[in-house]
Design a protein around this motif. Structure first.
Motif, PDB file in Angstrom:
ATOM      1  N   ASN A  15    -171.188 103.472 -79.538  1.00 44.62           N
ATOM      2  CA  ASN A  15    -171.006 103.570 -81.000  1.00 44.62           C
ATOM      3  C   ASN A  15    -170.336 102.304 -81.536  1.00 44.62           C
ATOM      4  O   ASN A  15    -170.745 101.756 -82.557  1.00 44.62           O
ATOM      5  N   LYS A  54    -172.801  99.584 -81.605  1.00 47.05           N
ATOM      6  CA  LYS A  54    -173.851  99.878 -82.597  1.00 47.05           C
ATOM      7  C   LYS A  54    -173.365  99.612 -84.025  1.00 47.05           C
ATOM      8  O   LYS A  54    -174.065  99.017 -84.845  1.00 47.05           O
ATOM      9  N   SER A  64    -175.007 105.211 -91.517  1.00 49.18           N
ATOM     10  CA  SER A  64    -175.766 105.298 -90.265  1.00 49.18           C
ATOM     11  C   SER A  64    -177.083 106.029 -90.462  1.00 49.18           C
ATOM     12  O   SER A  64    -178.062 105.751 -89.794  1.00 49.18           O
ATOM     13  N   SER A  95    -178.307 110.178 -83.373  1.00 48.45           N
ATOM     14  CA  SER A  95    -178.641 111.602 -83.408  1.00 48.45           C
ATOM     15  C   SER A  95    -177.536 112.442 -84.045  1.00 48.45           C
ATOM     16  O   SER A  95    -177.761 113.583 -84.424  1.00 48.45           O
ATOM     17  N   GLY A  96    -176.315 111.875 -84.132  1.00 47.24           N
ATOM     18  CA  GLY A  96    -175.196 112.644 -84.706  1.00 47.24           C
ATOM     19  C   GLY A  96    -174.594 113.629 -83.716  1.00 47.24           C
ATOM     20  O   GLY A  96    -173.891 114.557 -84.111  1.00 47.24           O
ATOM     21  N   LEU A 102    -170.384 112.055 -80.818  1.00 42.26           N
ATOM     22  CA  LEU A 102    -168.960 112.383 -80.950  1.00 42.26           C
ATOM     23  C   LEU A 102    -168.689 113.873 -80.709  1.00 42.26           C
ATOM     24  O   LEU A 102    -167.612 114.235 -80.256  1.00 42.26           O
TER      25      LEU A 102
HETATM   26  P1  ADP Z   1    -174.574 108.858 -84.126  1.00 42.56           P
HETATM   27  O1  ADP Z   1    -173.839 107.666 -83.638  1.00 42.56           O
HETATM   28  O2  ADP Z   1    -175.752 109.201 -83.311  1.00 42.56           O
HETATM   29  O3  ADP Z   1    -174.883 108.847 -85.577  1.00 42.56           O
HETATM   30  P2  ADP Z   1    -172.111 110.196 -83.435  1.00 42.56           P
HETATM   31  O4  ADP Z   1    -171.760 111.650 -83.285  1.00 42.56           O
HETATM   32  O5  ADP Z   1    -171.868 109.332 -82.266  1.00 42.56           O
HETATM   33  O6  ADP Z   1    -173.586 110.145 -83.922  1.00 42.56           O
HETATM   34  O7  ADP Z   1    -171.289 109.634 -84.646  1.00 42.56           O
HETATM   35  C1  ADP Z   1    -171.250 110.358 -85.849  1.00 42.56           C
HETATM   36  C2  ADP Z   1    -171.001 109.434 -87.014  1.00 42.56           C
HETATM   37  O8  ADP Z   1    -169.698 108.881 -86.894  1.00 42.56           O
HETATM   38  C3  ADP Z   1    -171.911 108.251 -87.074  1.00 42.56           C
HETATM   39  O9  ADP Z   1    -173.126 108.569 -87.744  1.00 42.56           O
HETATM   40  C4  ADP Z   1    -171.101 107.242 -87.831  1.00 42.56           C
HETATM   41  O10 ADP Z   1    -171.198 107.474 -89.228  1.00 42.56           O
HETATM   42  C5  ADP Z   1    -169.684 107.556 -87.425  1.00 42.56           C
HETATM   43  N1  ADP Z   1    -169.162 106.653 -86.354  1.00 42.56           N
HETATM   44  C6  ADP Z   1    -168.976 106.943 -85.061  1.00 42.56           C
HETATM   45  N2  ADP Z   1    -168.428 105.889 -84.379  1.00 42.56           N
HETATM   46  C7  ADP Z   1    -168.295 104.903 -85.272  1.00 42.56           C
HETATM   47  C8  ADP Z   1    -167.790 103.551 -85.218  1.00 42.56           C
HETATM   48  N3  ADP Z   1    -167.325 103.008 -84.092  1.00 42.56           N
HETATM   49  N4  ADP Z   1    -167.822 102.818 -86.354  1.00 42.56           N
HETATM   50  C9  ADP Z   1    -168.271 103.340 -87.516  1.00 42.56           C
HETATM   51  N5  ADP Z   1    -168.758 104.610 -87.643  1.00 42.56           N
HETATM   52  C10 ADP Z   1    -168.767 105.383 -86.548  1.00 42.56           C
END
Ligand code: ADP
Length: 456
Positions: free
Chosen positions: A359, A362, A415, A422-423, A426
């Motif tokens: 993440n 990304k 995002s 995929s959300g 986390l």
């Molecule tokens: P995904 O990355 O597939 O969208 P995640 O569950 O990993 O799903 O993350 C959920 C959301 O949290 C992301 O869509 C993003 O908006 C936010 N997020 C997570 N990690 C970061 C990060 N390091 N920097 C910015 N936003 C983040």
């Protein structure tokens, strides 16, 4: 069914009334006992004075005459007792008749009930010689005057009055306190009904100084917040999924129609681009399945001693090429003299750092196309707890999104539109950490970067 307010008020008032009743009975018994004791001592003194008087009468003439001491008869009538004077040979000199109706009249006038007639004989002693006897008899155990009876009555009345007054005060206090106690509970019960009826904005505002009630109030408010969040997430999820499904379907439909109409040529390239859309579509369905499978398997964990530095170094190594390609620097910071072992499931812990570091890369990559991106992993100890912080200087998370990012299928606004995902990353992280009794919190500034802090 009775309300809690009514139940409490009745209970409190009942207990107090019972206590007052018992107090009243005990005061009444004690006062009456002491009063009778006092009156008995007065009565005995009176009898002694009658004997003393008759002794003095005898000593005046040194003999008894028919009229000796008859002046006492009037006083005896008034005092409800009966006198009979005897000489030393126990011959009657004079005597009053206990059946005289005058006694009855006088006793009725004084409100004294007529009991069994009792008498007691006293010796009249002069110069160490018994010179006569006097018999004193009465119908009641105690000789009470009008004043004595009034005094006794007024004491009883004042006890009853003060008991009634206290009962009244207690009933008012009981109503007040039961109302005060039941008000927050009643409100919480109303809030739960409103929540169950779908009014997710309902919250309780009435504070209580009772710990359990206050806990209940904050729990119901928390439940309201959670239901509200879940509702928002559900709505957003439905719109996200329908949007994600609609896009590939539209592309497929438009292209297929164009091909049928002969507007668009049916080449290998065009068919493979349509196939890409089908793949994207099935990926979305797969993501939903991944989460379901993970949730089913999350309870199976193999706990062992795991070195966090080892795992984190390996994950960073695996991401090194990707990071370099995107001009992102990955830094690991830890104290080499310390060991960072925890009890955990190696694969699951690795998954946590894969998700967090991927993440971080990304969401940093999109901001720093030409270099300057940084992902920092710090491992340290604080208050005997092992802490790992994964930070980046990427796009950050908006205030609107930050509370929801750990929810399944939730994706930040940016995002959703720009970055693939995929959300569920986390959500998986949070579930694994929960299994390890570890916590995770996030700090982020939109446009500045984010930092995820895990406490093992
Ligand atoms: P995904 O990355 O597939 O969208 P995640 O569950 O990993 O799903 O993350 C959920 C959301 O949290 C992301 O869509 C993003 O908006 C936010 N997020 C997570 N990690 C970061 C990060 N390091 N920097 C910015 N936003 C983040």
């Amino acid at each position: 069914m009775r309300t809690i307010k009514k139940e409490l008020a009745l209970l409190m008032a009942g207990c107090c009334v019972l206590a007052i009743l018992l107090t009243w009975i005990s005061i009444n018994v004690t006062v009456n006992k002491e009063f009778n004791k006092y009156m008995l001592s007065i009565q005995n003194r009176k009898y002694n004075s009658v004997v003393e008087y008759l002794k003095n009468v005898y000593e005046k003439n040194d003999k008894w005459e028919v009229s000796s001491g008859t002046e006492m008869i009037h006083e005896a009538y008034m005092g409800n007792y009966c006198l009979t004077l005897y000489d030393s040979d126990k011959k009657v000199i004079w005597g009053m008749d206990p059946n005289d109706p005058k006694f009855n009249e006088h006793m009725q006038h004084m409100n004294v009930s007529r009991g069994v007639y009792n008498s007691k004989t006293f010796e009249i002693v002069s110069n160490n010689k018994i010179v006569g006897y006097v018999d004193i008899g009465q119908y009641s155990a105690l000789l009470l005057s009008d004043e004595d009876l009034n005094f006794k009555k007024s004491i009883n009345i004042s006890i009853v009055m003060s008991c009634l007054f206290i009962t009244f005060i207690i009933v008012i206090i009981s109503i007040y306190f039961s109302k005060r106690f039941s008000r927050p509970i009643k409100e919480i019960s109303n809030i739960s009904v409103r929540l169950s009826n779908g009014d997710l904005s309902a919250r309780s505002n009435i504070d209580s100084n009772i710990k359990e009630v206050e806990d209940l109030r904050s729990s119901i408010n928390l439940l309201g917040d959670k239901l509200n969040n879940q509702d928002k997430i559900r709505k957003r999820l439905v719109s996200d999924i329908s949007h994600e499904i609609r896009t590939p379907l539209n592309i497929l439909q438009n292209n297929l129609e164009a091909m049928i109409d002969g507007v668009f040529p049916m080449t290998i390239e065009s068919l493979s681009s349509l196939n890409d859309e089908v793949i994207r579509f099935s990926k979305l369905v797969d993501n939903i399945n991944v989460l379901k499978t993970f949730e089913e398997r999350s309870l199976e964990a193999k706990f062992e001693d795991v070195n966090l530095v080892d795992i984190i170094s390996k994950v960073c190594e695996e991401f090194d090429i990707l990071a370099r390609q995107n001009n992102i620097e990955i830094i690991i910071e830890s104290n080499c003299e310390e060991d960072y072992f925890i009890k955990g499931d190696r694969d699951k812990i690795k998954q946590v750092f894969i998700n967090l570091i991927s993440n971080a890369i990304k969401f940093t990559e999109v901001k720093f196309k030409s270099g300057g991106g940084k992902v920092e992993v710090k491992i340290f100890k604080e208050n005997q707890k092992t802490i790992v912080e994964v930070g980046d200087n990427g796009i950050g998370i908006s205030e609107d999104d930050i509370d929801f990012i750990f929810e399944s299928m939730y994706r930040g606004d940016k995002s959703r539109n720009i970055i693939e995902g995929s959300g569920i990353g986390l959500t998986v992280v949070k579930d694994i950490l929960l299994l390890h009794s570890a916590s995770i919190e996030v700090k982020s500034q939109e446009g500045e970067g984010s930092s995820f802090k895990i406490v093992f």
